[in-house]
Design an enzyme around this catalytic site. Sequence first.
Site: not given
Ligand code: FE2
Length: 442
Positions: A76, A78, A171, A229, A232, A328
């Site tokens: 995971h 980005h 996102q 996701h 979170e 992440d």
């Molecule tokens: Fe993430």
Amino acid sequence: MSDYIVTNGRTIAGDVPGLRPADRRESLGNAVDVEIRDGVIDRIVPAGEGDPDAFAADCRYDADGRLLTPPLIEPHVHLDATGTAGDPSWNDSGTLAEGIEVWAEYKKDITVDDILDRATKTVEWYASHGVTRIRTHADTTEPSLTTVEALVELKSRVSDLVDLQVVAFPQDGILTGESNEDLLSEAVEMGVDLVGAIPHNEYTREDGVKSVEIACDLAEKHDLPLDLHIDETDDPGSRFTEVLASESIKRGIGDRVTASHTTATHSYNNAYADKLISMLAESGVSVVTNPPDNSVLQGAYDDYPRRRGHTRIDELRAAGVTVGLGHDSVLDPWYHYGVADPLDAAFILAHYAHMAGRGDVEVLWEMLTAANAEIFGADDYGLAEGNEGSLVVYDSPDGFNALRRQAPRTLVLRDGKPIAETEPSTTTVHRSGGPVPVDYKR
Ligand code: FE2
């Protein structure tokens, strides 16, 4: 593909089947020689029983008793946002929401070349730390699909170092922008490997539920796995993981579904958490926790005491749920630090998830290797004859000290070929009697 031999490496624990107990030391693993032929592990034998002479001189490596593991996996990250920390501004509140705002500002003018330059550099950092597989998310929301175009292109550009999976990741939400649902559908046609969603970022509970259904429909239509996701947040009222688990049970797709973050489980009451964890276990859905980001993002709205925000790793594992460990962010608006090292993430988790006991060492390594491999769908993975000829040697005698020092990876081998090497540095203290080299090992 090539031939290579690593001699006298030490595994995490007695985790190479078939070796004699006499070849194992308590709290240390097997001392082994690993012979690789045509990029595949041909033989694993007790140290000293391998045949270095059968290999070319530049295809031999003496691990000298150092730790040896299968390659690491990043489940995971980005890569579209990596390297942007501070541009155009820092995330001063430390919240997920401000991170999304800063990123929205940055991506207005984003280009393919910009993403490729930053992401390539981060992939090289990952490879230097022993990572040969990376799952990255690519933002599919407005204004464009530049991020998807770049990260799909990146797959071939870094194929000499890593296998790259790209998640189509909305996102800002699927139903929060007029064209976001269409953009997600379009992204799925561009060569991505998984479908994502972010239900807790939709405007309403109803939209969040709908977004999970849209993502599942899209994934089933294109025969793709999912990585969402999800939850979170510190809000105990955020309950979308149950929706994902429910959809996975009903559709029979749980073994192809990952629930990333699930930090709200930290704030659920125990009765609800127990129900949810049972559903996850029944569904086969895996979970990925991301300690670097969630150690700083969670609790940001709290007065004192401030909550930690990792998912319930011990309870999930006890129920049989596969729990992976990701980074992440590397230098982005959600997490300003990072050098793309999974051992950093494990080190943070050891503290924030109360996993600093000696017995937790093997759990952390199991998460870094076998669990992440299962989530990634890595075939032929692990130190066993017939599997890929890929491994990592650390400047450490064992797994505990490798975590303690985030020890340099002296050799990273992929399919029998070295893809990274590190020469450990030396430090000297100047005592009254003269210079003394510092030995950080224990
Ligand atoms: Fe993430």
